[in-house]
Design a protein around this motif. Structure first.
Motif, PDB file in Angstrom:
ATOM      1  N   ALA A 174      15.468   2.888  -6.521  1.00 31.07           N
ATOM      2  CA  ALA A 174      15.997   3.390  -7.798  1.00 31.07           C
ATOM      3  C   ALA A 174      14.835   3.568  -8.770  1.00 31.07           C
ATOM      4  CB  ALA A 174      16.993   2.392  -8.367  1.00 31.07           C
ATOM      5  N   ALA A 175      14.940   4.597  -9.626  1.00 31.90           N
ATOM      6  CA  ALA A 175      13.870   4.847 -10.612  1.00 31.90           C
ATOM      7  C   ALA A 175      13.627   3.604 -11.474  1.00 31.90           C
ATOM      8  CB  ALA A 175      14.247   6.037 -11.472  1.00 31.90           C
ATOM      9  N   ALA A 176      14.706   2.857 -11.739  1.00 26.97           N
ATOM     10  CA  ALA A 176      14.586   1.655 -12.580  1.00 26.97           C
ATOM     11  C   ALA A 176      13.682   0.598 -11.939  1.00 26.97           C
ATOM     12  CB  ALA A 176      15.974   1.072 -12.832  1.00 26.97           C
ATOM     13  N   ASP A 177      13.523   0.654 -10.617  1.00 27.08           N
ATOM     14  CA  ASP A 177      12.674  -0.341  -9.937  1.00 27.08           C
ATOM     15  C   ASP A 177      11.211   0.070  -9.886  1.00 27.08           C
ATOM     16  OD1 ASP A 177      14.817  -1.996  -9.511  1.00 27.08           O
ATOM     17  OD2 ASP A 177      15.363  -1.024  -7.616  1.00 27.08           O
ATOM     18  N   VAL A 178      10.897   1.291 -10.331  1.00 27.78           N
ATOM     19  CA  VAL A 178       9.502   1.737 -10.357  1.00 27.78           C
ATOM     20  C   VAL A 178       8.801   1.057 -11.535  1.00 27.78           C
ATOM     21  CG1 VAL A 178       8.002   3.747 -10.720  1.00 27.78           C
ATOM     22  CG2 VAL A 178      10.022   3.942  -9.249  1.00 27.78           C
ATOM     23  N   ASN A 179       7.639   0.454 -11.281  1.00 29.41           N
ATOM     24  CA  ASN A 179       6.914  -0.246 -12.347  1.00 29.41           C
ATOM     25  C   ASN A 179       5.991   0.678 -13.128  1.00 29.41           C
ATOM     26  OD1 ASN A 179       7.114  -2.352  -9.841  1.00 29.41           O
ATOM     27  ND2 ASN A 179       7.541  -3.313 -11.813  1.00 29.41           N
ATOM     28  N   LEU A 180       5.486   1.725 -12.456  1.00 29.35           N
ATOM     29  CA  LEU A 180       4.527   2.596 -13.134  1.00 29.35           C
ATOM     30  C   LEU A 180       4.544   3.995 -12.547  1.00 29.35           C
ATOM     31  CD1 LEU A 180       2.171   2.695 -15.246  1.00 29.35           C
ATOM     32  CD2 LEU A 180       0.621   2.224 -13.345  1.00 29.35           C
ATOM     33  N   LEU A 181       4.492   4.994 -13.432  1.00 27.83           N
ATOM     34  CA  LEU A 181       4.316   6.391 -13.030  1.00 27.83           C
ATOM     35  C   LEU A 181       2.902   6.814 -13.430  1.00 27.83           C
ATOM     36  CD1 LEU A 181       5.520   9.191 -12.128  1.00 27.83           C
ATOM     37  CD2 LEU A 181       6.179   9.527 -14.520  1.00 27.83           C
ATOM     38  N   VAL A 182       2.140   7.344 -12.469  1.00 30.49           N
ATOM     39  CA  VAL A 182       0.797   7.866 -12.768  1.00 30.49           C
ATOM     40  C   VAL A 182       0.840   9.368 -12.522  1.00 30.49           C
ATOM     41  CG1 VAL A 182      -1.687   7.669 -12.347  1.00 30.49           C
ATOM     42  CG2 VAL A 182      -0.200   5.689 -11.941  1.00 30.49           C
ATOM     43  N   GLY A 192       0.811  -1.204   0.000  1.00 29.62           N
ATOM     44  CA  GLY A 192       0.000   0.000   0.000  1.00 29.62           C
ATOM     45  C   GLY A 192       0.847   1.258   0.000  1.00 29.62           C
ATOM     46  N   LEU A 193       0.332   2.298   0.667  1.00 27.80           N
ATOM     47  CA  LEU A 193       1.041   3.592   0.697  1.00 27.80           C
ATOM     48  C   LEU A 193       2.342   3.459   1.480  1.00 27.80           C
ATOM     49  CD1 LEU A 193       1.126   6.664   0.154  1.00 27.80           C
ATOM     50  CD2 LEU A 193      -0.171   6.972   2.266  1.00 27.80           C
ATOM     51  N   ILE A 194       3.460   3.767   0.822  1.00 28.52           N
ATOM     52  CA  ILE A 194       4.766   3.655   1.477  1.00 28.52           C
ATOM     53  C   ILE A 194       5.272   5.021   1.927  1.00 28.52           C
ATOM     54  CG2 ILE A 194       7.195   3.055   1.074  1.00 28.52           C
ATOM     55  CD1 ILE A 194       6.178   0.829  -0.780  1.00 28.52           C
ATOM     56  N   ASP A 195       5.098   6.034   1.083  1.00 32.13           N
ATOM     57  CA  ASP A 195       5.614   7.360   1.445  1.00 32.13           C
ATOM     58  C   ASP A 195       4.936   8.418   0.566  1.00 32.13           C
ATOM     59  OD1 ASP A 195       7.118   9.331   2.633  1.00 32.13           O
ATOM     60  OD2 ASP A 195       9.050   8.655   1.869  1.00 32.13           O
ATOM     61  N   LYS A 209      -2.608  -3.612 -16.541  1.00 28.82           N
ATOM     62  CA  LYS A 209      -1.190  -3.246 -16.535  1.00 28.82           C
ATOM     63  C   LYS A 209      -0.653  -2.985 -15.128  1.00 28.82           C
ATOM     64  CE  LYS A 209      -0.920  -1.307 -21.166  1.00 28.82           C
ATOM     65  NZ  LYS A 209      -0.341  -0.244 -21.959  1.00 28.82           N
ATOM     66  N   ILE A 210      -1.482  -3.206 -14.104  1.00 34.46           N
ATOM     67  CA  ILE A 210      -1.017  -3.018 -12.724  1.00 34.46           C
ATOM     68  C   ILE A 210      -1.073  -4.380 -12.030  1.00 34.46           C
ATOM     69  CG2 ILE A 210      -1.427  -1.833 -10.537  1.00 34.46           C
ATOM     70  CD1 ILE A 210      -2.611   0.482 -12.124  1.00 34.46           C
ATOM     71  N   HIS A 211       0.062  -4.793 -11.459  1.00 40.20           N
ATOM     72  CA  HIS A 211       0.157  -6.134 -10.888  1.00 40.20           C
ATOM     73  C   HIS A 211       0.463  -6.075  -9.398  1.00 40.20           C
ATOM     74  CE1 HIS A 211       1.631  -6.098 -15.100  1.00 40.20           C
ATOM     75  NE2 HIS A 211       0.635  -6.986 -15.214  1.00 40.20           N
ATOM     76  N   ASP A 212       0.124  -7.158  -8.720  1.00 37.62           N
ATOM     77  CA  ASP A 212       0.395  -7.285  -7.302  1.00 37.62           C
ATOM     78  C   ASP A 212       1.896  -7.084  -7.056  1.00 37.62           C
ATOM     79  OD1 ASP A 212      -0.610  -7.769  -4.756  1.00 37.62           O
ATOM     80  OD2 ASP A 212       0.250  -9.793  -4.774  1.00 37.62           O
ATOM     81  N   GLY A 213       2.238  -6.230  -6.130  1.00 35.07           N
ATOM     82  CA  GLY A 213       3.653  -6.000  -5.795  1.00 35.07           C
ATOM     83  C   GLY A 213       4.314  -4.885  -6.594  1.00 35.07           C
ATOM     84  N   ASP A 214       3.628  -4.359  -7.613  1.00 32.51           N
ATOM     85  CA  ASP A 214       4.207  -3.278  -8.424  1.00 32.51           C
ATOM     86  C   ASP A 214       4.464  -2.025  -7.576  1.00 32.51           C
ATOM     87  OD1 ASP A 214       4.208  -4.696 -10.750  1.00 32.51           O
ATOM     88  OD2 ASP A 214       2.622  -3.541 -11.744  1.00 32.51           O
ATOM     89  N   LEU A 215       5.574  -1.356  -7.852  1.00 32.61           N
ATOM     90  CA  LEU A 215       5.837  -0.055  -7.229  1.00 32.61           C
ATOM     91  C   LEU A 215       5.278   1.028  -8.143  1.00 32.61           C
ATOM     92  CD1 LEU A 215       9.515  -0.396  -5.928  1.00 32.61           C
ATOM     93  CD2 LEU A 215       7.464  -0.014  -4.543  1.00 32.61           C
ATOM     94  N   TRP A 231       2.053  20.909  -5.158  1.00 33.00           N
ATOM     95  CA  TRP A 231       2.638  19.724  -5.796  1.00 33.00           C
ATOM     96  C   TRP A 231       2.625  18.552  -4.819  1.00 33.00           C
ATOM     97  CZ3 TRP A 231       5.256  24.164  -4.537  1.00 33.00           C
ATOM     98  CH2 TRP A 231       6.149  24.068  -3.476  1.00 33.00           C
ATOM     99  N   GLY A 232       2.901  17.375  -5.345  1.00 36.58           N
ATOM    100  CA  GLY A 232       2.982  16.211  -4.464  1.00 36.58           C
ATOM    101  C   GLY A 232       3.265  14.937  -5.215  1.00 36.58           C
ATOM    102  N   SER A 233       3.719  13.944  -4.454  1.00 40.43           N
ATOM    103  CA  SER A 233       3.974  12.604  -5.000  1.00 40.43           C
ATOM    104  C   SER A 233       3.642  11.577  -3.935  1.00 40.43           C
ATOM    105  CB  SER A 233       5.447  12.422  -5.364  1.00 40.43           C
ATOM    106  OG  SER A 233       5.817  13.332  -6.352  1.00 40.43           O
ATOM    107  N   ALA A 234       3.340  10.373  -4.378  1.00 41.05           N
ATOM    108  CA  ALA A 234       3.107   9.279  -3.435  1.00 41.05           C
ATOM    109  C   ALA A 234       3.649   8.000  -4.034  1.00 41.05           C
ATOM    110  CB  ALA A 234       1.618   9.137  -3.140  1.00 41.05           C
ATOM    111  N   LEU A 235       4.188   7.147  -3.170  1.00 42.78           N
ATOM    112  CA  LEU A 235       4.715   5.852  -3.601  1.00 42.78           C
ATOM    113  C   LEU A 235       3.872   4.750  -2.974  1.00 42.78           C
ATOM    114  CD1 LEU A 235       7.055   4.110  -4.876  1.00 42.78           C
ATOM    115  CD2 LEU A 235       8.195   4.303  -2.649  1.00 42.78           C
ATOM    116  N   PHE A 236       3.340   3.870  -3.815  1.00 42.97           N
ATOM    117  CA  PHE A 236       2.536   2.730  -3.355  1.00 42.97           C
ATOM    118  C   PHE A 236       3.179   1.423  -3.808  1.00 42.97           C
ATOM    119  CE2 PHE A 236      -1.835   3.844  -1.891  1.00 42.97           C
ATOM    120  CZ  PHE A 236      -1.788   5.223  -2.039  1.00 42.97           C
ATOM    121  N   ARG A 237       3.085   0.390  -2.977  1.00 44.38           N
ATOM    122  CA  ARG A 237       3.349  -0.961  -3.467  1.00 44.38           C
ATOM    123  C   ARG A 237       1.972  -1.639  -3.581  1.00 44.38           C
ATOM    124  NH1 ARG A 237       8.082  -3.555  -3.239  1.00 44.38           N
ATOM    125  NH2 ARG A 237       8.745  -2.382  -1.404  1.00 44.38           N
ATOM    126  N   MET A 238       1.601  -2.015  -4.804  1.00 46.28           N
ATOM    127  CA  MET A 238       0.225  -2.485  -5.059  1.00 46.28           C
ATOM    128  C   MET A 238       0.028  -3.896  -4.501  1.00 46.28           C
ATOM    129  SD  MET A 238      -0.701   0.289  -6.362  1.00 46.28           S
ATOM    130  CE  MET A 238      -2.318   0.144  -7.057  1.00 46.28           C
TER     131      MET A 238
END
Ligand SMILES: CC(C)(COP(=O)(O)OP(=O)(O)OC[C@H]1O[C@@H](n2cnc3c(N)ncnc32)[C@H](O)[C@@H]1OP(=O)(O)O)[C@@H](O)C(=O)NCCC(=O)NCCS
Length: 337
Positions: free
Chosen positions: A254-262, A184-187, A312-318, A330-337
């Protein structure tokens, strides 16, 4: 972050049927399809019908999300609606949605963070869920922006459209096992700069015009959306880039580990610039700008719902969410789905 993890369990959306194409724009102002597509990435947008309301599309998006979640409206404890264009000054849109879906056990209210409204409402809702105060929240963003557009101003009229998006948040007891990554919501990172209110704004017709002129550095202010497009563009790219970097760096991701940007959907060139600066490629970016234009708070959940339904969104995706708005906000949020 709290006693409970907060996850997005379902999404929903609704746009009005009527479509305003770039050809329709050409008939109204001195512009053309090629300019609009290459400078913004927008092909068409949707527009509320004469008798259609923001409340109608908000309720439809909410029902769509509730169906997708497979829950009863009576299970919802909290409704937060994000909007700056709702039909009534009060009651809040949240209460209109509560009435429309029969969520009789919920508490409902609105949040206005303009184009960042959905992100802010989602983070706000998550605070109630992380503490255990509530278990299930419905977040709805709905806008009828085309009612506040000057269709003689080519700088802004080509950008905006109407729509609604929704998400259901659910709290689950925080899993403390060290080998299990947090779900879920990480930061999140939120911020605003009230010294720059003049970059973009939309006055109520009742605001004193002399005061509006001081606020905006312009002699004549009309009750329509106005923006300094170039200033907004620059502030949006820098604001969202820095916000995403703060969250990723803090979480050692790392940005490379992000699965999706919304991202907020205002201009494709803004989204591409952020992707380049952060290091998230376009194939990992959820987009709905081409078909909906900038729908302010609704843009983020519309993109999320589109990607969710495309599978296109899978369990565990960042997943990283980011938004920018007049305010400036402005704002950002990081979730692990
Ligand atoms: C508004 C925006 C699309 C303009 O694109 P841009 O590439 O910055 O264009 P500029 O403002 O530099 O204008 C370039 C030229 O195109 C013209 N132009 C502006 N709108 C036009 C249109 N719809 N069709 C054709 N030409 C247009 C301008 O008048 C200008 O002409 P000039 O050079 O003769 O003065 C872009 O700045 C943008 O998307 N900004 C962010 C908007 C945003 O996020 N808004 C959220 C507000 S809440």
């Amino acid at each position: 972050m709290g006693l409970y993890d907060v996850s997005i369990i379902a999404t929903g959306s609704k746009v009005p049927d009527a479509v305003l194409t770039n050809a329709d724009m050409e008939a109204m102002v001195d512009t053309n399809d090629e300019w609009i597509r290459t400078r913004t990435g927008i092909r068409e947008r949707h527009q509320l019908g004469k008798d259609e309301t923001v409340t109608d599309i908000a309720i439809a998006a909410a029902k769509n999300a509730i169906d997708a979640a497979g829950i009863e409206p009576t299970e919802i404890d909290l409704i937060i609606a994000a909007t700056f264009t709702t039909d009534l000054m009060f009651p809040p849109l949240g209460c209109m949605i509560q009435r429309g879906i029969g969520a009789k056990n919920a508490v409902a209210f609105d949040t206005n963070a303009v184009c960042a409204g959905f992100l802010y409402a989602m983070i706000q809702g998550a605070q109630f869920l992380q503490t255990g105060a509530y278990k299930t929240a419905l977040i709805v963003a709905a806008e009828g922006i085309t009612r506040y557009i000057d269709y003689t101003d080519r700088n802004s009229c080509i950008l905006f459209g109407d729509g609604a998006g929704a998400a259901i948040l659910r709290a689950t007891p925080h899993a403390n096992e060290l080998d299990q990554p947090q779900k879920g919501l990480i930061d999140f990172d939120l911020g605003s700069d009230g010294t720059r209110v003049d970059v973009a704004f939309c006055p109520r017709p009742t605001a004193p015009s002399s005061w509006l002129a001081t606020l905006s550095n312009r002699d004549e202010v009309t009750p329509y959306i106005w923006q300094d497009g170039r200033a907004m563009f620059k502030a949006a790219v820098n604001g969202m880039t820095d916000s995403i970097k703060r969250v990723l760096e803090r979480q050692h991701i790392a940005a490379a580990d992000v699965n999706l940007l919304v991202p907020h959907q205002a201009n494709l060139r803004i989204i591409e610039a952020i992707g380049e600066r952060v290091g998230i490629p376009s194939e990992k970016t959820a987009l709905c700008l081409e078909e909906y234009g900038n729908t302010s708070a609704a843009a983020m959940p519309l993109a999320l719902d589109k990607w969710w339904r495309l599978g296109k969104i899978h369990d565990g995706d960042l997943v990283v969410f980011t938004a920018f708005a007049g305010g400036l906000i402005w704002g950002s949020a990081l979730f692990r789905m």
